[in-house]
Design a protein around this motif. Structure first.
Motif, PDB file in Angstrom:
ATOM      1  N   UNK A   1     -13.533 135.214  -4.913  1.00  0.00           N
ATOM      2  CA  UNK A   1     -12.538 135.408  -5.853  1.00  0.00           C
ATOM      3  C   UNK A   1     -12.842 135.707  -7.138  1.00  0.00           C
ATOM      4  N   UNK A   2     -14.177 135.530  -7.715  1.00  0.00           N
ATOM      5  CA  UNK A   2     -14.600 136.169  -8.996  1.00  0.00           C
ATOM      6  C   UNK A   2     -14.634 137.621  -8.659  1.00  0.00           C
ATOM      7  N   UNK A   3     -15.217 137.978  -7.521  1.00  0.00           N
ATOM      8  CA  UNK A   3     -15.369 139.501  -7.196  1.00  0.00           C
ATOM      9  C   UNK A   3     -13.807 140.202  -7.526  1.00  0.00           C
ATOM     10  N   UNK A   4     -13.134 139.609  -6.815  1.00  0.00           N
ATOM     11  CA  UNK A   4     -11.492 140.214  -6.861  1.00  0.00           C
ATOM     12  C   UNK A   4     -11.101 140.130  -8.177  1.00  0.00           C
ATOM     13  N   UNK A   5     -11.332 138.951  -8.949  1.00  0.00           N
ATOM     14  CA  UNK A   5     -10.749 139.076 -10.219  1.00  0.00           C
ATOM     15  C   UNK A   5     -11.514 140.231 -11.104  1.00  0.00           C
ATOM     16  N   UNK A   6     -12.941 140.164 -10.981  1.00  0.00           N
ATOM     17  CA  UNK A   6     -13.626 141.409 -11.761  1.00  0.00           C
ATOM     18  C   UNK A   6     -12.688 143.003 -11.475  1.00  0.00           C
ATOM     19  N   UNK A   7     -12.628 143.030 -10.122  1.00  0.00           N
ATOM     20  CA  UNK A   7     -11.869 144.098  -9.580  1.00  0.00           C
ATOM     21  C   UNK A   7     -10.699 144.417 -10.253  1.00  0.00           C
ATOM     22  N   UNK A   8      -9.856 143.228 -10.309  1.00  0.00           N
ATOM     23  CA  UNK A   8      -8.519 143.448 -10.725  1.00  0.00           C
ATOM     24  C   UNK A   8      -8.491 143.779 -12.237  1.00  0.00           C
ATOM     25  N   UNK A   9      -9.359 143.147 -12.850  1.00  0.00           N
ATOM     26  CA  UNK A   9      -9.339 143.307 -14.384  1.00  0.00           C
ATOM     27  C   UNK A   9     -10.316 144.502 -14.960  1.00  0.00           C
ATOM     28  N   UNK A  10     -10.790 145.324 -13.690  1.00  0.00           N
ATOM     29  CA  UNK A  10     -11.671 146.443 -14.365  1.00  0.00           C
ATOM     30  C   UNK A  10     -13.205 146.163 -14.820  1.00  0.00           C
ATOM     31  N   UNK A  11     -13.632 144.941 -14.492  1.00  0.00           N
ATOM     32  CA  UNK A  11     -15.063 144.646 -14.908  1.00  0.00           C
ATOM     33  C   UNK A  11     -15.770 145.277 -13.988  1.00  0.00           C
ATOM     34  N   UNK A  12     -16.926 146.035 -14.536  1.00  0.00           N
ATOM     35  CA  UNK A  12     -18.125 146.441 -13.552  1.00  0.00           C
ATOM     36  C   UNK A  12     -19.050 145.395 -13.192  1.00  0.00           C
ATOM     37  N   UNK A  13     -19.034 145.064 -11.925  1.00  0.00           N
ATOM     38  CA  UNK A  13     -19.807 144.082 -11.432  1.00  0.00           C
ATOM     39  C   UNK A  13     -21.283 144.537 -11.050  1.00  0.00           C
ATOM     40  N   UNK A  14     -22.302 144.273 -11.719  1.00  0.00           N
ATOM     41  CA  UNK A  14     -23.561 144.671 -11.299  1.00  0.00           C
ATOM     42  C   UNK A  14     -24.498 143.563 -10.727  1.00  0.00           C
ATOM     43  N   UNK A  15     -25.009 143.713  -9.620  1.00  0.00           N
ATOM     44  CA  UNK A  15     -25.803 142.842  -9.030  1.00  0.00           C
ATOM     45  C   UNK A  15     -27.205 142.981  -9.244  1.00  0.00           C
ATOM     46  N   UNK A  16     -27.940 142.043  -9.822  1.00  0.00           N
ATOM     47  CA  UNK A  16     -29.348 142.312 -10.311  1.00  0.00           C
ATOM     48  C   UNK A  16     -29.762 141.631 -11.460  1.00  0.00           C
ATOM     49  N   UNK A  17     -30.752 141.852 -12.379  1.00  0.00           N
ATOM     50  CA  UNK A  17     -31.389 141.179 -13.515  1.00  0.00           C
ATOM     51  C   UNK A  17     -31.074 141.972 -14.696  1.00  0.00           C
ATOM     52  N   UNK A  18     -30.631 141.304 -15.525  1.00  0.00           N
ATOM     53  CA  UNK A  18     -30.607 141.745 -17.042  1.00  0.00           C
ATOM     54  C   UNK A  18     -31.580 141.357 -17.899  1.00  0.00           C
ATOM     55  N   UNK A  19     -32.076 142.038 -18.729  1.00  0.00           N
ATOM     56  CA  UNK A  19     -32.950 141.739 -19.927  1.00  0.00           C
ATOM     57  C   UNK A  19     -32.290 142.569 -21.223  1.00  0.00           C
ATOM     58  N   UNK A  20     -32.650 141.769 -22.257  1.00  0.00           N
ATOM     59  CA  UNK A  20     -31.967 142.205 -23.716  1.00  0.00           C
ATOM     60  C   UNK A  20     -33.151 142.993 -24.267  1.00  0.00           C
ATOM     61  N   UNK A  21     -32.937 144.240 -24.613  1.00  0.00           N
ATOM     62  CA  UNK A  21     -33.979 144.817 -25.339  1.00  0.00           C
ATOM     63  C   UNK A  21     -33.513 144.919 -26.760  1.00  0.00           C
ATOM     64  N   UNK A  22     -34.445 145.498 -27.779  1.00  0.00           N
ATOM     65  CA  UNK A  22     -33.892 145.891 -28.929  1.00  0.00           C
ATOM     66  C   UNK A  22     -32.678 146.807 -28.949  1.00  0.00           C
ATOM     67  N   UNK A  23     -31.924 146.392 -30.065  1.00  0.00           N
ATOM     68  CA  UNK A  23     -30.926 147.630 -30.419  1.00  0.00           C
ATOM     69  C   UNK A  23     -29.816 147.400 -29.218  1.00  0.00           C
ATOM     70  N   UNK A  24     -29.479 146.159 -28.780  1.00  0.00           N
ATOM     71  CA  UNK A  24     -28.345 146.016 -28.062  1.00  0.00           C
ATOM     72  C   UNK A  24     -28.360 146.969 -26.538  1.00  0.00           C
ATOM     73  N   UNK A  25     -29.396 147.308 -26.308  1.00  0.00           N
ATOM     74  CA  UNK A  25     -29.758 147.812 -24.863  1.00  0.00           C
ATOM     75  C   UNK A  25     -30.076 146.630 -24.076  1.00  0.00           C
ATOM     76  N   UNK A  26     -29.605 147.001 -22.676  1.00  0.00           N
ATOM     77  CA  UNK A  26     -29.969 146.053 -21.532  1.00  0.00           C
ATOM     78  C   UNK A  26     -30.699 146.666 -20.477  1.00  0.00           C
ATOM     79  N   UNK A  27     -31.799 146.272 -20.289  1.00  0.00           N
ATOM     80  CA  UNK A  27     -32.495 146.720 -18.922  1.00  0.00           C
ATOM     81  C   UNK A  27     -31.849 145.834 -17.466  1.00  0.00           C
ATOM     82  N   UNK A  28     -31.383 146.943 -16.687  1.00  0.00           N
ATOM     83  CA  UNK A  28     -30.921 146.314 -15.676  1.00  0.00           C
ATOM     84  C   UNK A  28     -31.845 146.638 -14.417  1.00  0.00           C
TER      85      UNK A  28
END
Ligand code: FAD
Ligand code: AMP
Length: 479
Positions: free
Chosen positions: A105-132
Motif C-alpha cells: 500500500x505504501x508503494x501505491x501511495x508513493x506512486x499516486x503522490x509522485x514520490x520516487x521510491x528508491x530501494x537501497x541504503x542512504x548515507x548523508x554526506x556533507x552539503x546535503x548530498x546523499x550517497x545512495x
C-alpha cells in the motif's frame, strides 16, 4: 531521471513515508530511500511499524485474543464453543499477509503522490548530498535542497542475554514463533514485553516477565499502572518486579536465566523461549558521513530542535531517531511538520498531547500529564474517575475491568491528562486528546452529549466526576 531533489528522505517507516508523501503533496520533488528487504529479498517500505512492530504485533494480539475468548469467555454469553483449536502457523500467515498488503500500500501511495521510491541504503554526506547504494549494488549521489533523516530504531541488545534467533529472541524474532512455548520468559515488562507476553499467555504459555525496575510501568499514571498489574496478574502473567537479569545459559533446548532481586538474592528460571524487550535505540549505523554536520546527543539520538532541524542546515531528523517517545504516530506528525516547514509553511507539533497505548486486553492508554507529574509541578488539580464496572455497555460486553481517570486544573478546569485501563482504551483516550487539543475543560467534556450505550460514556462520567457531577457513580466528597 535527474538526481536533484527538493527533498530526499532516508527511511520509509511511519515517520519517513508520511514525510515523503506530504512533501510530494506540497509540490516538492521527493525521493524516499529504504533498505528494508522482505523474506524474499524484495525491497519494501513501512519500516519497523509495518514489518516487525505495531501492525504484526496487533495482528497476533487480535488473533490470540479471539482464540482465548472463544476458548474461555463465551460461556457467560450462553454460547458453548467446544473443540476450539489453534493454528499458530495460520496466525503467522495471516499476519504476514497483512504486512504485505500494507507495505504494498505504501508503494501505491508513493506512486499516486509522485514520490520516487528508491530501494537501497542512504548515507548523508556533507552539503546535503546523499550517497545512495541501491539493492542492486549501484552507487550514486543524490543532491537535495533538504534531507529528512528517518532511519528509526533497533531493539537494544544486552550482553547478558545475547539473541541467538533460536531460544533467545528479540521482538522481531518473537513475532515468528511458530509453536506455543510451554514456558516463556520475557525480559522487560514494558509496552512491547507486555504485548508479546499477552499473545503467548493467551495461547497457553506460562509467561514470566522479569523487570529490573521496582515500579510497574513507571512512566504511566500510577493508579492505572497498579490496576493494570492487578488485571494482568489475574490473567496469568507472572510479573516479577525488581528482577534484574544478570545472565543466561543455553541448556539443551532450554535457556536458564539468572536474575537478581533488589535485595541481592540470586534466582534461576528455565524457559523454552526467552524474549528480550528492554527498549530500542536510535539507528544511526552507517547513516552519517563524518563531515555530515549532524550531531548526536548523549543518548545517541540525532540532536534536533522543536522543529526537528538538526545542526546541519537543511537537514531534519524525525521519528525514533530523535528525542521523545518511540511511537509511530509521533514520528508521522513530525514528518508532516517537517514537510510543511520545508514547503515554507508555518508548522509546529504539540508534543504535550501524544497518546500512548499498550494493546493488552484491556488496553492501557494515556494522554497528557499523569497525576504524579501534576503533583510534582505543584499545580492544584481535581481528579474524576469512572469504573467500567458501572458502564452498561461494558457489562453487556462482559468487559468490565478498569476505569477512566480524568485530571483537570483546579482553577481553570482545563483537562491536563486522561489515563485509562479498560476496553477500547486506545480509542477512548483519543477522544480526550481531541478535547485537550481544543483546550477543553472537564466541564466542556461533561456538557458534550455522548451516545448511549457506549464505552465512551465512561469518559463522559469521569469528566463529570472531576467537578463532583457524575450521575452513574457516587461522587467523591469535594473539600
Ligand atoms: P522505523 O519504523 O524504524 O523505520 C525506519 C526505516 O528506515 C526502516 O525501514 C529502516 O530499514 C530504514 N533505514 C534505516 N537506515 C537506513 C539507511 N541508511 N538507508 C535506507 N533506509 C534506512 N508504536 C506505536 O505507536 N504503536 C504501537 O502499537 C507500536 N507497537 C510496536 C510493537 C513492536 C513489537 C515494536 C518493535 C515497535 C512498536 N511500536 C509501536 C514502535 C513503532 O514501530 C516505532 O515507533 C516506529 O516504527 C518508528 O518509526 P520510524 O519511521 O521513526 O522508524
Ligand atoms: P520499554 O522501554 O517500555 O520497552 O521497557 C523496557 C524495560 O526493560 C524497562 O522497564 C527496563 O527497566 C527493563 N530492563 C532493562 N534491562 C533489564 C534487565 N537486565 N533485566 C530486567 N529488566 C530490564
Amino acid at each position: 531521471m535527474s538526481d536533484k531533489y527538493d527533498v530526499v528522505v532516508i527511511g520509509s517507516g511511519p515517520a519517513g513515508y508520511v514525510a515523503a508523501i506530504r512533501a510530494a503533496q506540497l509540490g516538492l520533488k521527493t525521493a524516499c530511500i529504504e533498505k528494508w528487504k522482505n523474506k524474499s529479498g524484495k525491497g519494501v517500505n513501512g519500516g519497523t511499524c509495518l514489518n516487525v512492530g505495531c501492525i504484526p504485533s496487533k495482528a497476533l494480539l487480535d488473533s490470540s485474543y479471539k482464540y482465548h475468548e472463544a476458548k474461555h469467555d463465551l460461556g457467560v454469553h450462553g454460547i458453548s464453543a467446544d473443540g476450539v483449536g489453534m493454528d499458530v502457523p495460520g496466525m503467522l500467515d495471516r499476519k504476514n499477509k497483512i504486512i504485505s498488503q500494507l507495505t504494498g500500500g505504501i508503494a501505491g501511495l508513493f506512486k499516486a503522490n509522485g514520490v520516487t521510491s528508491l530501494y537501497g541504503t542512504g548515507k548523508l554526506l556533507a552539503g546535503k548530498k546523499v550517497e545512495f547504494a541501491s539493492n542492486e549494488g549501484e552507487v550514486s549521489i543524490l543532491e537535495a535542497e533538504n534531507v529528512i533523516l528517518a532511519s528509526g530504531s533497533l531493539p537494544i541488545a544486552i550482553p547478558v542475554a545475547p539473541v541467538d534467533g533460536e531460544l533467545i529472541l528479540d521482538s522481531t524474532g518473537a513475532l515468528e514463533i511458530d509453536e506455543v512455548p510451554e514456558r516463556l520468559g520475557v525480559i522487560g515488562a514494558g509496552v512491547i514485553g507486555l504485548e508479546l507476553g499477552s499473545v503467548w499467555n493467551r495461547l497457553g504459555s506460562e509467561v514470566v516477565l522479569l523487570e529490573a525496575m521496582e515500579d510497574f510501568l513507571a512512566i504511566m499514571d500510577q493508579a492505572v499502572a497498579k490496576e493494570s498489574k492487578k488485571i494482568f496478574t489475574k490473567q496469568g502473567l507472572d510479573i516479577r518486579l525488581g528482577a534484574r537479569v544478570t545472565g543466561t545459559e543455553i541448556k539443551g533446548k532450554q535457556v536458564e536465566v539468572t536474575y537478581q532481586s533488589v535485595a541481592g538474592d540470586e534466582h534461576k528460571e528455565t524457559f523454552d523461549k526467552l524474549i528480550v524487550c528492554v527498549g530500542r535505540r536510535a539507528f544511526t549505523d552507517g547513516l552519517l558521513a563524518d563531515d555530515s554536520g549532524v550531531q548526536l546527543d548523549e543518548r545517541g539520538t540525532v540532536f534536533v530542535n522543536e522543529q526537528c532541524a538538526t545542526n546541519a542546515p537543511g537537514v531534519y531528523a524525525i521519528g525514533d531517531l530523535v528525542r521523545g517517545p518511540m511511537l509511530a504516530h509521533k514520528g508521522s506528525e513530525e514528518g508532516v511538520m517537517v514537510a510543511e516547514i520545508i514547503a515554507g509553511h508555518k508548522a509546529q507539533m504539540n508534543y504535550d498531547i501524544v497518546p500512548n497505548v499498550i494493546y493488552t486486553h484491556p488496553e492501557v492508554a494515556s494522554v497528557g500529564l499523569t497525576e504524579e507529574q501534576v503533583k510534582a509541578a505543584g499545580d492544584s488539580y481535581n481528579v474524576g474517575t469512572f469504573p467500567f464496572a458501572a458502564s452498561g455497555r461494558a457489562m453487556a460486553a462482559n468487559d468490565t475491568d478498569g476505569f477512566v481517570k480524568v485530571i483537570a486544573h483546579a482553577d481553570t478546569d482545563r483537562i491536563l491528562g486522561c489515563h485509562i485501563v479498560g476496553p477500547s482504551a486506545a480509542d477512548l483516550v483519543q477522544q480526550v486528546a481531541i478535547a485537550m487539543e481544543f483546550g477543553s475543560s472537564a466541564e466542556d467534556l461533561g456538557m458534550t452529549v455522548f451516545g448511549h450505550p457506549t464505552l465512551s460514556e465512561a469518559v463522559h462520567e469521569a469528566a463529570l466526576a472531576v467537578n463532583g457531577g457524575a450521575i452513574h457513580i457516587a461522587n467523591r466528597k469535594r473539600k
